[in-house]
Every structure is written in C-alpha cells, then in structure tokens.
Design a protein around this motif. Structure first.
Motif, mmCIF file in Angstrom:
data_model
loop_
_atom_site.group_PDB
_atom_site.id
_atom_site.type_symbol
_atom_site.label_atom_id
_atom_site.label_comp_id
_atom_site.label_asym_id
_atom_site.label_seq_id
_atom_site.Cartn_x
_atom_site.Cartn_y
_atom_site.Cartn_z
ATOM 1 N N UNK B 20 35.731 15.518 -73.536
ATOM 2 C CA UNK B 20 36.641 16.461 -72.887
ATOM 3 C C UNK B 20 35.850 17.563 -72.183
ATOM 4 N N UNK B 21 34.763 18.000 -72.805
ATOM 5 C CA UNK B 21 34.004 19.093 -72.209
ATOM 6 C C UNK B 21 32.521 18.762 -72.169
ATOM 7 N N UNK B 22 32.122 17.871 -71.277
ATOM 8 C CA UNK B 22 30.702 17.543 -71.202
ATOM 9 C C UNK B 22 29.924 18.760 -70.725
ATOM 10 N N UNK B 23 28.651 18.841 -71.108
ATOM 11 C CA UNK B 23 27.834 19.971 -70.676
ATOM 12 C C UNK B 23 27.722 19.922 -69.155
ATOM 13 N N UNK B 24 27.564 21.081 -68.521
ATOM 14 C CA UNK B 24 27.448 21.077 -67.060
ATOM 15 C C UNK B 24 26.330 20.159 -66.590
ATOM 16 N N UNK B 25 25.192 20.184 -67.303
ATOM 17 C CA UNK B 25 24.061 19.355 -66.903
ATOM 18 C C UNK B 25 24.434 17.874 -66.930
ATOM 19 N N UNK B 26 25.271 17.513 -67.915
ATOM 20 C CA UNK B 26 25.683 16.126 -68.045
ATOM 21 C C UNK B 26 26.537 15.644 -66.889
ATOM 22 N N UNK B 27 27.111 16.581 -66.145
ATOM 23 C CA UNK B 27 27.959 16.187 -65.024
ATOM 24 C C UNK B 27 27.175 16.102 -63.715
ATOM 25 N N UNK B 28 25.902 16.461 -63.760
ATOM 26 C CA UNK B 28 25.091 16.437 -62.537
ATOM 27 C C UNK B 28 24.654 15.017 -62.208
ATOM 28 N N UNK B 29 24.651 14.687 -60.925
ATOM 29 C CA UNK B 29 24.231 13.353 -60.487
ATOM 30 C C UNK B 29 22.853 13.352 -59.836
ATOM 31 N N UNK B 30 22.314 14.538 -59.558
ATOM 32 C CA UNK B 30 20.954 14.613 -59.014
ATOM 33 C C UNK B 30 19.942 14.280 -60.093
ATOM 34 N N UNK B 31 18.665 14.457 -59.787
ATOM 35 C CA UNK B 31 17.621 14.175 -60.769
ATOM 36 C C UNK B 31 17.486 15.400 -61.681
ATOM 37 N N UNK B 32 17.985 15.242 -62.909
ATOM 38 C CA UNK B 32 18.030 16.375 -63.839
ATOM 39 C C UNK B 32 16.631 16.666 -64.377
ATOM 40 N N UNK B 33 16.274 17.939 -64.404
ATOM 41 C CA UNK B 33 14.972 18.380 -64.914
ATOM 42 C C UNK B 33 15.090 18.526 -66.424
ATOM 43 N N UNK B 34 14.270 17.784 -67.157
ATOM 44 C CA UNK B 34 14.368 17.776 -68.625
ATOM 45 C C UNK B 34 14.162 19.176 -69.215
ATOM 46 N N UNK B 35 13.087 19.834 -68.805
ATOM 47 C CA UNK B 35 12.830 21.201 -69.272
ATOM 48 C C UNK B 35 12.986 22.143 -68.089
ATOM 49 N N UNK B 36 14.178 22.717 -67.927
ATOM 50 C CA UNK B 36 14.416 23.569 -66.753
ATOM 51 C C UNK B 36 13.382 24.683 -66.639
ATOM 52 N N UNK B 37 12.930 24.916 -65.423
ATOM 53 C CA UNK B 37 11.915 25.950 -65.185
ATOM 54 C C UNK B 37 12.576 27.159 -64.521
ATOM 55 N N UNK B 38 12.029 28.362 -64.795
ATOM 56 C CA UNK B 38 12.630 29.553 -64.203
ATOM 57 C C UNK B 38 12.338 29.656 -62.702
ATOM 58 N N UNK B 39 13.160 30.406 -62.049
ATOM 59 C CA UNK B 39 13.006 30.639 -60.618
ATOM 60 C C UNK B 39 11.648 31.302 -60.356
ATOM 61 N N UNK B 40 10.906 30.797 -59.363
ATOM 62 C CA UNK B 40 9.596 31.385 -59.091
ATOM 63 C C UNK B 40 9.759 32.734 -58.398
ATOM 64 N N UNK B 41 8.714 33.542 -58.520
ATOM 65 C CA UNK B 41 8.776 34.798 -57.785
ATOM 66 C C UNK B 41 7.758 34.743 -56.656
ATOM 67 N N UNK B 42 8.236 34.863 -55.439
ATOM 68 C CA UNK B 42 7.347 34.926 -54.274
ATOM 69 C C UNK B 42 8.032 35.726 -53.187
ATOM 70 N N UNK B 43 7.229 36.302 -52.334
ATOM 71 C CA UNK B 43 7.747 37.098 -51.220
ATOM 72 C C UNK B 43 7.204 36.512 -49.916
ATOM 73 N N UNK B 44 8.107 36.196 -49.013
ATOM 74 C CA UNK B 44 7.707 35.692 -47.696
ATOM 75 C C UNK B 44 8.453 36.515 -46.632
ATOM 76 N N UNK B 45 8.340 36.091 -45.379
ATOM 77 C CA UNK B 45 8.966 36.835 -44.285
ATOM 78 C C UNK B 45 10.145 36.030 -43.750
ATOM 79 N N UNK B 46 11.310 36.682 -43.614
ATOM 80 C CA UNK B 46 12.475 35.939 -43.119
ATOM 81 C C UNK B 46 12.491 35.924 -41.588
ATOM 82 N N UNK B 47 13.511 35.311 -41.014
ATOM 83 C CA UNK B 47 13.494 35.092 -39.557
ATOM 84 C C UNK B 47 13.801 36.361 -38.770
ATOM 85 N N UNK B 48 14.187 37.436 -39.469
ATOM 86 C CA UNK B 48 14.321 38.703 -38.744
ATOM 87 C C UNK B 48 13.087 39.577 -38.968
ATOM 88 N N UNK B 49 12.068 38.996 -39.593
ATOM 89 C CA UNK B 49 10.809 39.729 -39.768
ATOM 90 C C UNK B 49 10.758 40.583 -41.025
#
Ligand SMILES: [Cu+2]
Lengths: 146, 199
Positions: B20-49
């Motif tokens: 009735x209530x599968x985990x959200x990850x269980x409903x994903x059809x993409x390639x599921x990452x076994x050990x989820x990694x945190x969002x990286x921190x990086x700074x770049x320049x966007x298209x408005x400079x």
C-alpha cells in the motif's frame, strides 16, 4: 539424396539470380533541436552494400559512433570505413550508437514536424533519395515511450 | 497451531502494508543509487555571469544535474529535450525542479553559447561554465569522471543525469537511453522526497 542435392542447387541458383535490391530504409528520423546541427538515425536492411555518403538537404553528413570508455565517459568518433550492411545484418544508426552528424544547417529552413530530402549514396546501389521526418530530440529514441 | 496462523496473518498484513505504501525509492524506475550521496558543493558561473553556488541555489528543490557540451548532437539534446518535455507536461513538478547543465567544453561553451543552446529546450534551465580547473573540481565533487576535452578526439563526458531530491541526496541517476516515460514516473516521486519522513 541426389534429388535433395539437386533441389538445394535449384534454390541456390534462384537466390543467386534475384536481382540486387537497394537497401530498404526504415524508421528514419532526423533529430533536430535547433541550432545548426542535427543527427540522422535509421535502419538500412535487405541488401549487401556499403554506405558511402549521406546528404541532408544540401549538407553532407559525417558518420560518427558514440563510444563509452571504461569510466563511463561518452565521446563521438568519426568512422574510418564506410558502414556496411549485409542481407543478414542490418545497418543500425541509433542514439548513443552510430549517427550521421549534420552540421551547417540553416535553422530557418526546417523544424520538427517537417520532412527533409535525404540522399543516401551506396557503393553498389547508387543514389537513393528519401523524404525523412524531422523530429524533436525528445522523440529521437523512437517508440511510444519517448 | 493458533500461534502459527497468527504469524501468517502478521506476515500478510506486513506485505499488504508494504504494497500500500512502498518507499519512494521503491517507486523509482531510474538507476537507483544504493548508498545515496549528498549534493556536492561547487561554485561556477551562470549564463548571466553571476556566481552560482549549486548546493545553495538548489536547496529544497529537485535538482537535475547534467555535464554536457553544446556541440553534441547525439546524447545531450536527447537528455535535455526529454526533461524539458516532461516538465512542460508537469508544471507542478517543474515549479520545484532546477535543471542545471554544466558546459564542460571550456573552449567553446561560453555563457552566451550555453544560454542560446539551453533556450532551445527550456529557458528556465540553468547553464553553468567555468575555467578548466573549476569544471574539473565540480565534476569530481559530483562523483563523475571529469570530461576530457581534446582538440583531436573531441569531448568525452559523463552522459548521465544526476538527480538530487529535495532532501539533498542523490537517490537515482538517468543514463543515456532512459525513456521519457521513466522520467514521467520518477520526477513526481522525487519532488516528494524531502527527507521529512525520515526525521
Ligand atoms: Cu556526432
């Protein structure tokens, strides 16, 4: 036994006498998302031939293969030899594999939903001209799943 | 004997609950990452400079990160146009999603070139650029093999889309060849993964 051998001989003779057919081109589409570049995908089958050139509109395409290295990076490499098809193995150009890369297109001249003149130049069968649909890249993979 | 029946009933009940209530990850059809990694921190320049801090700018949103190059007619346009098409069909999901394209070909992917390129797909897409060193750092931080930009052999780049749910974790990736129907299924699931359920 002699009868059977004779029968096989007749069949082989008939096969050998079938005139050369031009390759049949199926599921051809030009994936175009704007700009001056596009990628042509198709399947050619039912003949023994080599594809020498593909001309999209006025622009000559380049044969490229998308390859993936051991770390998972993908890159496009130009083919060094003309791609070949045989009656047994079709020639498949598909996203992530072989594609005809077309550069120098004039964005004003076509857009998804239209058709474009494409000329295939075969080593044995000569020139083959087709009208091929231009599709948005989101439909480039083909099939109902998008 | 009654005890045994009891255990069966419990097992069935658990099974029903998990259906009735599968985990959200269980409903994903993409390639599921076994050990989820945190969002990286990086700074770049966007298209408005402007400087664009990836982790800060995408906080609380679904972030779809893709390292590509604009002179690529085969893989990049398919990935980007599929995402654009799905977001067009799902405005509620789009409102909570940030698509970030990093142009790895520092030789020609200038902010102007990237902007014109992304506008063909969706003008909301964020385009980032940087020096060769900044781009390499960003790719290493995101856990992808850094692109190789070579005058002779062209550009070799990681061709998959990395999805960071609003909880800031990478739960799933979308390799090249992913069907649009997979994204249609997954993106609405991903935007709900805020991490609240695990607190
Ligand atoms: Cu190419």
């Amino acid at each position: 036994m002699i009868r059977a051998v004779a029968a096989v001989g007749v069949v082989l003779a008939v096969v050998a006498c079938v005139p050369d057919r031009s390759p049949e081109i199926v599921s051809a589409r030009l994936s175009y998302g704007g700009g001056d570049q596009a990628a042509l995908y198709f399947v050619a089958q039912g003949s023994d031939d080599r594809l020498l050139e593909v001309i999209v509109g006025e622009a000559a395409g380049e044969f490229h293969r998308t390859e993936t290295d051991a770390d998972g990076r993908t890159t496009m490499q130009p083919l060094t030899d003309p791609p070949r098809l045989t009656t047994r193995s079709p020639l498949v150009f598909e996203p992530g594999g072989l594609h005809v890369m077309v550069v120098g297109l004039d964005p004003a001249t076509f857009s998804p939903g239209e058709v474009v003149d494409v000329t295939f130049v075969w080593e044995r069968s000569g020139r083959q001209r087709l009208r091929i649909p231009v599709v948005d890249p989101s439909a480039a993979l083909g099939g109902p799943d998008g | 004997m009654p005890r045994r029946i009891h255990r069966h009933v419990l097992a069935v009940a658990l099974l029903a609950a998990s259906c009735a209530a599968p985990s959200p990850t269980g409903r994903l059809q993409g390639v599921v990452v076994e050990d989820p990694t945190p969002k990286p921190s990086f700074v770049l320049t966007d298209t408005s400079g402007e400087r664009y801090d990836f982790a800060a700018e995408t906080e609380g949103k679904l972030a779809l990160l893709f390292f590509g190059y604009t002179n690529c007619p085969d893989i990049c346009p398919v990935q980007l146009s599929q995402i654009a098409e799905v977001l067009r069909q799902m405005p509620d999901v789009a409102a909570h999603t940030e698509v970030v394209f990093v142009g790895v070909d520092w030789r020609r992917d200038t902010p102007e070139v990237i902007r014109a390129y992304l506008d063909r797909f969706d003008s909301r897409f964020v385009g980032l650029t940087g020096t060769a060193e900044e781009l390499e750092r960003a790719q290493v931080a995101a856990g992808v093999p850094p692109a190789v930009v070579d005058a002779d052999t062209g550009v070799a780049h990681a061709g998959w889309v990395i999805a960071y749910a609003p909880d800031g974790m990478n739960h799933v990736i979308y390799p090249f060849g992913t069907r649009q129907s997979t994204l249609m299924n997954d993106l609405p699931v991903l935007v709900t993964m805020t991490g609240e359920d695990r607190r």
